[in-house]
Design a protein around this motif. Structure first.
Motif, PDB file in Angstrom:
ATOM      1  N   CYS A  52       0.873  -1.179   0.000  1.00  0.00           N
ATOM      2  CA  CYS A  52       0.000   0.000   0.000  1.00  0.00           C
ATOM      3  C   CYS A  52       0.908   1.226   0.000  1.00  0.00           C
ATOM      4  N   SER A  53       0.949   1.898  -1.152  1.00  0.00           N
ATOM      5  CA  SER A  53       1.844   3.049  -1.323  1.00  0.00           C
ATOM      6  C   SER A  53       3.282   2.676  -0.959  1.00  0.00           C
ATOM      7  N   ASP A  54       3.724   1.527  -1.518  1.00  0.00           N
ATOM      8  CA  ASP A  54       5.085   1.025  -1.348  1.00  0.00           C
ATOM      9  C   ASP A  54       5.398   0.601   0.088  1.00  0.00           C
ATOM     10  N   GLN A  55       4.376   0.379   0.908  1.00  0.00           N
ATOM     11  CA  GLN A  55       4.586  -0.081   2.276  1.00  0.00           C
ATOM     12  C   GLN A  55       3.719  -1.303   2.535  1.00  0.00           C
ATOM     13  N   LEU A  56       4.227  -2.201   3.369  1.00  0.00           N
ATOM     14  CA  LEU A  56       3.418  -3.345   3.761  1.00  0.00           C
ATOM     15  C   LEU A  56       2.331  -2.914   4.736  1.00  0.00           C
ATOM     16  N   VAL A  57       2.698  -1.995   5.650  1.00  0.00           N
ATOM     17  CA  VAL A  57       1.748  -1.416   6.597  1.00  0.00           C
ATOM     18  C   VAL A  57       1.879   0.099   6.504  1.00  0.00           C
ATOM     19  N   PRO A  58       0.833   0.800   6.063  1.00  0.00           N
ATOM     20  CA  PRO A  58       0.938   2.256   5.944  1.00  0.00           C
ATOM     21  C   PRO A  58       0.900   2.921   7.317  1.00  0.00           C
ATOM     22  N   ALA A  59       1.080   4.212   7.318  1.00  0.00           N
ATOM     23  CA  ALA A  59       1.032   4.957   8.578  1.00  0.00           C
ATOM     24  C   ALA A  59      -0.318   4.736   9.256  1.00  0.00           C
ATOM     25  N   LEU A  60      -0.288   4.395  10.541  1.00  0.00           N
ATOM     26  CA  LEU A  60      -1.519   4.066  11.264  1.00  0.00           C
ATOM     27  C   LEU A  60      -2.235   5.326  11.727  1.00  0.00           C
ATOM     28  N   THR A  61      -2.554   6.163  10.784  1.00  0.00           N
ATOM     29  CA  THR A  61      -3.378   7.346  11.027  1.00  0.00           C
ATOM     30  C   THR A  61      -4.588   7.261  10.110  1.00  0.00           C
ATOM     31  N   PHE A  62      -5.655   7.946  10.483  1.00  0.00           N
ATOM     32  CA  PHE A  62      -6.894   7.813   9.719  1.00  0.00           C
ATOM     33  C   PHE A  62      -6.788   8.606   8.421  1.00  0.00           C
ATOM     34  N   ASN A  63      -6.425   7.896   7.356  1.00  0.00           N
ATOM     35  CA  ASN A  63      -6.287   8.498   6.032  1.00  0.00           C
ATOM     36  C   ASN A  63      -6.717   7.449   5.017  1.00  0.00           C
ATOM     37  N   PRO A  64      -6.901   7.829   3.731  1.00  0.00           N
ATOM     38  CA  PRO A  64      -7.382   6.871   2.725  1.00  0.00           C
ATOM     39  C   PRO A  64      -6.537   5.607   2.619  1.00  0.00           C
ATOM     40  N   ASP A  65      -5.208   5.746   2.694  1.00  0.00           N
ATOM     41  CA  ASP A  65      -4.355   4.558   2.626  1.00  0.00           C
ATOM     42  C   ASP A  65      -4.685   3.579   3.750  1.00  0.00           C
ATOM     43  N   PHE A  66      -4.827   4.103   4.967  1.00  0.00           N
ATOM     44  CA  PHE A  66      -5.105   3.232   6.107  1.00  0.00           C
ATOM     45  C   PHE A  66      -6.483   2.580   5.982  1.00  0.00           C
ATOM     46  N   VAL A  67      -7.482   3.338   5.517  1.00  0.00           N
ATOM     47  CA  VAL A  67      -8.835   2.789   5.359  1.00  0.00           C
ATOM     48  C   VAL A  67      -8.826   1.626   4.370  1.00  0.00           C
ATOM     49  N   GLU A  68      -8.156   1.816   3.229  1.00  0.00           N
ATOM     50  CA  GLU A  68      -8.084   0.746   2.227  1.00  0.00           C
ATOM     51  C   GLU A  68      -7.279  -0.440   2.749  1.00  0.00           C
ATOM     52  N   TRP A  69      -6.174  -0.177   3.441  1.00  0.00           N
ATOM     53  CA  TRP A  69      -5.346  -1.259   3.994  1.00  0.00           C
ATOM     54  C   TRP A  69      -6.133  -2.057   5.030  1.00  0.00           C
ATOM     55  N   PHE A  70      -6.855  -1.356   5.918  1.00  0.00           N
ATOM     56  CA  PHE A  70      -7.640  -2.049   6.953  1.00  0.00           C
ATOM     57  C   PHE A  70      -8.733  -2.902   6.317  1.00  0.00           C
ATOM     58  N   HIS A  71      -9.352  -2.372   5.257  1.00  0.00           N
ATOM     59  CA  HIS A  71     -10.371  -3.143   4.536  1.00  0.00           C
ATOM     60  C   HIS A  71      -9.768  -4.420   3.976  1.00  0.00           C
ATOM     61  N   ARG A  72      -8.601  -4.333   3.404  1.00  0.00           N
ATOM     62  CA  ARG A  72      -7.940  -5.517   2.836  1.00  0.00           C
ATOM     63  C   ARG A  72      -7.614  -6.538   3.926  1.00  0.00           C
ATOM     64  N   VAL A  73      -7.090  -6.058   5.061  1.00  0.00           N
ATOM     65  CA  VAL A  73      -6.718  -6.965   6.151  1.00  0.00           C
ATOM     66  C   VAL A  73      -7.949  -7.663   6.704  1.00  0.00           C
ATOM     67  N   TRP A  74      -9.025  -6.897   6.936  1.00  0.00           N
ATOM     68  CA  TRP A  74     -10.260  -7.493   7.454  1.00  0.00           C
ATOM     69  C   TRP A  74     -10.814  -8.516   6.458  1.00  0.00           C
ATOM     70  N   ALA A  75     -10.750  -8.198   5.175  1.00  0.00           N
ATOM     71  CA  ALA A  75     -11.232  -9.123   4.151  1.00  0.00           C
ATOM     72  C   ALA A  75     -10.402 -10.405   4.141  1.00  0.00           C
ATOM     73  N   MET A  76      -9.089 -10.281   4.317  1.00  0.00           N
ATOM     74  CA  MET A  76      -8.228 -11.459   4.324  1.00  0.00           C
ATOM     75  C   MET A  76      -8.543 -12.358   5.523  1.00  0.00           C
ATOM     76  N   ILE A  77      -8.668 -11.768   6.696  1.00  0.00           N
ATOM     77  CA  ILE A  77      -8.975 -12.543   7.905  1.00  0.00           C
ATOM     78  C   ILE A  77     -10.331 -13.227   7.765  1.00  0.00           C
ATOM     79  N   THR A  78     -11.315 -12.481   7.268  1.00  0.00           N
ATOM     80  CA  THR A  78     -12.648 -13.052   7.080  1.00  0.00           C
ATOM     81  C   THR A  78     -12.613 -14.197   6.083  1.00  0.00           C
ATOM     82  N   GLY A  79     -11.824 -14.041   5.026  1.00  0.00           N
ATOM     83  CA  GLY A  79     -11.699 -15.108   4.037  1.00  0.00           C
ATOM     84  C   GLY A  79     -11.167 -16.394   4.648  1.00  0.00           C
ATOM     85  N   PHE A  80     -10.168 -16.278   5.540  1.00  0.00           N
ATOM     86  CA  PHE A  80      -9.641 -17.472   6.213  1.00  0.00           C
ATOM     87  C   PHE A  80     -10.708 -18.118   7.096  1.00  0.00           C
ATOM     88  N   PHE A  81     -11.507 -17.295   7.759  1.00  0.00           N
ATOM     89  CA  PHE A  81     -12.584 -17.829   8.591  1.00  0.00           C
ATOM     90  C   PHE A  81     -13.609 -18.578   7.730  1.00  0.00           C
TER      91      PHE A  81
END
Length: 293
Positions: A47-76
């Protein structure tokens, strides 16, 4: 010897997975509505050349969190299907397996919309977003069915439970209507959209439970009509969910269509609850005595 704790039943695991999928819906809607789906410079898994973007509330973090939640849910979801195959119920195995079968399509469509949309013709269009929503709803439905079937026992449900579920669905849909695009009470902001989908999908789940319950030994008076009304309300609700996204040029005509679909769903649920109370008071009373015993 199993390492699984006694309290962790399949039904509870399935319910958790379904709840995580519902939350993913709301997070995904918020991500799309804020335009964050186009953040991360169209990269994945970076995400913007980072595995984990800056943990502040910004578009990069929102999209990254969505991806992480989707991945965890997929495993479940995959884990739920694996567990389902250890059960004897064919319906549960089929529903959980179909959720996994459809999952790769959902992942692929999501990737097209947010990472390679510029490389695929029609990658970021109304039709693609519609497919993304419909496939997600299919997975959600399969998970809900597996959860409800896991909790069904012999003898069918009590009328009291079905009626309570109908009133719960009605309350959830009314609450969702406050945030709906069809009812101009509030600004249809990203937050409002997330609330609309979260509440409406919870109501959808309750109506799905009614449909399942009225099939499970549903010999009480009016069960067929209650099931038909609940199913009709589900169909109309799906229409409002589709119109809640930018899938059409949303003008006054479409707003009216949306309003009629939402009102129809509410009327259908209310009519089912009224019909259940009118046609089966004696059966309900016997059901209450049985539950008290």
């Amino acid at each position: 010897m199993s390492l699984r704790p006694d309290w962790l039943t399949f039904r509870r695991y399935a319910g958790l997975t379904t709840g995580m999928t519902l939350a993913l819906f709301a997070i995904g809607v918020y991500t799309a509505a804020t335009g964050s789906g186009l953040a991360c410079e169209a990269q994945w898994p970076l995400c913007s050349d980072q595995l984990v973007p800056a943990l502040t509330f910004n578009p990069d973090f929102v999209e990254w969190f969505h991806r992480v939640w989707a991945m965890i849910t997929g495993f479940f979801i995959v884990g739920m299907a694996g567990w389902a195959w250890r059960l004897d119920d064919r319906r549960i195995r089929l529903a959980a397996t179909l959720a996994v079968v459809v999952l790769p399509l959902q992942i692929a469509v999501g990737a097209v919309t947010v990472t390679v949309g510029g490389l695929v013709p029609g990658g970021y269009t109304m039709s693609t977003h519609a497919l993304h929503l419909v496939v997600a709803l299919l997975i959600f439905t399969f998970l809900g069915l597996a959860t409800f079937w896991a909790g069904s026992g012999g003898g069918g449900p009590s009328i009291r439970r079905v009626r309570l579920t109908l009133f719960t669905a009605l309350g959830l849909l009314l609450a969702g209507a406050v945030f709906s695009r069809a009812v101009p009470l509030l600004t249809y902001s990203p937050g409002a959209q997330a609330w609309f989908y979260g509440l409406s999908l919870s109501g959808y789940l309750a109506l799905l439970s009614v449909v399942v319950d009225t099939f499970e030994g549903g010999g009480f008076p009016g069960s067929d009509r209650v099931r038909a009304l609940a199913f009709a309300a589900i169909v109309l609700l799906v229409g409002t969910l589709l119109l809640g996204r930018d899938l059409v040029l949303y003008d006054a005509t479409w707003q009216l269509v949306n309003l009629f679909a939402l009102a129809g769903a509410l009327v259908g649920v209310a009519a089912a609850a009224w019909l259940l109370g009118r046609e089966s008071p004696a059966t309900d009373a016997r059901s209450g005595v049985a539950e008290a015993d």
